[in-house]
Design an enzyme around this catalytic site. Structure first.
Site, PDB file in Angstrom:
ATOM      1  CB  SER A   6     100.681  26.393 -77.520  1.00  0.00           C
ATOM      2  OG  SER A   6     101.606  26.598 -76.564  1.00  0.00           O
TER       3      SER A   6
ATOM      4  CE  LYS B 259     103.425  29.501 -77.169  1.00  0.00           C
ATOM      5  NZ  LYS B 259     103.397  28.385 -76.305  1.00  0.00           N
TER       6      LYS B 259
ATOM      7  CB  SER C 298     103.258  24.523 -75.456  1.00  0.00           C
ATOM      8  OG  SER C 298     101.875  23.948 -75.284  1.00  0.00           O
TER       9      SER C 298
END
Length: 480
Positions: free
Chosen positions: A156, A78, A180
């Site tokens: 996210s 990520k 997230s």
């Protein structure tokens, strides 16, 4: 698509690692298959925003590639806080993207990913500084949901979930400060486990007692369990440390969970809107659990009805954003200004600047009180809480667009959408989103199970039981 790229597309990481261990394929061949899938599907999704394929090829070809449990399996990080030696990290921010600052050290978790034998090929998209339950930063543009391109993949970790859902890689790094991991898992139809606070170190740079934890999104429960085994444990200087498991988490996959007492929350605890698709999903999951022999009753911790809960969370969230902006300014060598940060996030910075030290301390004290009240429900004899993961199906991307005239609008929309996930960041408890439902439009609708602090083992046993009862790994987005 080549035969290997097609054959391994929906194969989980455990089976891909077995191919390498048996000598059926090389790490380089697995990597090339993943690169082929990324190059084919990413243009329409925008899930992968930073590629380092040539570096990954060197890693895959190295005879000293660590002989960990996932040796040779392709993986994606990520684009948020995951420093990787020799590569860039933008955190979804335009200024950091343009600066192209090269990391000089790995985070502890990235080092553990490498030691597990993973071949890391790039970074997945995230909202700027990870602040929203959608993934459409100005720096990189929106990631699209593989099931419906006009919808959000969540956030996210939206880029990670979209990449896994479409078969680019079998699992990918994800993190969770307010939902997230679980939110994009629900939106994209994959598995998302938020571990207990202190289960996996977030060192050396991030605050260990904050809201955020890290692990992955995956397509199978066993991949999540295996990766948790590979990377769990404290780092140097950690003081928030979850109790170690009694046995490997992988041993919990397929293990009998016994007859559990499960509370069902199928209403919005504060009386706000809850979409009927999400009600249907959680009630169907309750029926499945009853059919598997568990006791499911309408019951839930009453502290979840606290109408001041969002304000308590946002005081910590805004302060965390202000600290992040200050830290990234130090990385850039200059103070970040309003022009460097998206309007929604600058509004959070300004909110934090209006808080006094006493305001922040009061919010922190209120969260610790809430933490004890919430955890008491499990101490009183409940094993799990079953809830919707989200209050609505995946939203249209247009609902989260920045509006300089109304900078807090995306955050307000986020609060309505992601009502069920933040409490477990505040309490530190583990929670998992499972892809057990589709609505009439074919959109994934996840359900969430939360366990007592430190009891990922219970979640993995029950998640595995549900996965066996209603397998989801054969459900794939069409035309990608």
């Amino acid at each position: 698509m080549s035969s290997l790229a097609d054959e391994t597309r929906w194969m989980d990481a455990t089976d891909q690692a077995r191919l390498v261990a048996n000598g059926d394929v090389t790490p380089g061949e697995l990597l090339e298959a993943a690169i082929e899938r990324i190059e084919r599907t990413n243009p329409s999704l925008n899930a992968v925003v930073i590629e380092w394929f040539d570096h990954a090829r060197q890693v895959a070809a190295d005879p000293n590639l660590p002989n960990g449990p996932f040796r040779g399996v392709p993986f994606l990080l990520k684009d948020l806080y995951t420093s990787f030696t020799g590569q860039t990290l933008s955190n979804g921010n335009v200024a950091l993207k343009e600066a192209r600052i090269i990391d000089t050290a790995d985070t502890t978790l990235v080092a553990r990913f490498k030691a597990a034998g993973l071949v890391i090929a790039g970074r997945t998209n995230t909202p700027e500084l990870g602040s929203l339950p959608t993934t459409q930063p100005l720096a990189w543009g929106p990631t699209r949901n593989p099931w419906a391109p006009d919808r959000t993949p969540g956030g996210s970790s939206g880029g990670a979930a979209a990449a896994v859902a479409v078969g680019m890689v079998p699992f990918a790094n994800a993190s969770d400060g307010g939902g997230s991991i679980r939110i994009p898992a629900s939106c994209c139809g994959v598995v998302g486990l938020k571990p207990s606070q202190g289960r996996i170190t977030v060192g050396p740079a991030r605050a260990e007692a904050g809201l955020g934890v890290e692990l992955c999104v995956s397509r199978t429960v066993r991949d999540t369990a295996g990766l948790l085994d590979a990377v769990r444990g404290p780092g140097i200087g950690d003081s928030v440390i979850a109790p170690p498991p009694q046995r490997p988490y992988l041993d919990e996959v397929g293990a009998d969970p016994g007859r559990l007492r499960i509370g069902l929350l199928d209403v919005h605890p504060r009386g706000d809107f809850l979409h009927q698709d999400c009600v249907a999903a959680v009630r169907a999951a309750a029926s499945m659990l009853e059919g598997l022999g568990h006791i499911v009753e309408p019951a839930w911790p009453k502290c979840l009805a606290d109408t001041t809960l969002p304000q308590k969370f946002m005081a910590l969230w805004a302060t965390g954003m202000a600290m992040a902006v200050r830290g990234f300014g130090e990385t850039l060598g200059r103070e970040m200004t309003k022009d460097d940060v998206e309007p929604v996030n600058w509004a959070l910075v300004e909110q934090a600047q209006r808080l006094t030290a006493v305001d922040y301390a009061a919010a922190q004290a209120a969260v610790w009180t809430f933490r004890r009240e919430l955890q008491q429900w499990w101490a009183d004899g409940w094993d799990l809480l079953l809830t919707p993961t989200l209050a609505e199906p995946p939203l249209f991307l247009t609902e989260f667009e920045n509006d300089p005239e109304h900078p807090t609008a995306p955050m307000r929309r986020a609060g309505r959408f992601a009502a069920f996930t933040p409490p477990f960041n505040m309490s530190g408890q583990p929670a998992i989103s499972l892809p057990l439902h589709r609505n009439a439009e074919g959109l994934p609708i996840g359900v969430q199970l939360a366990a007592a602090y430190g009891r990922e083992d219970v979640l993995i046993r029950v998640a595995s039981q549900l996965e066996s009862a209603r397998p989801w790994s054969s459900q794939h987005p069409a035309n990608l």
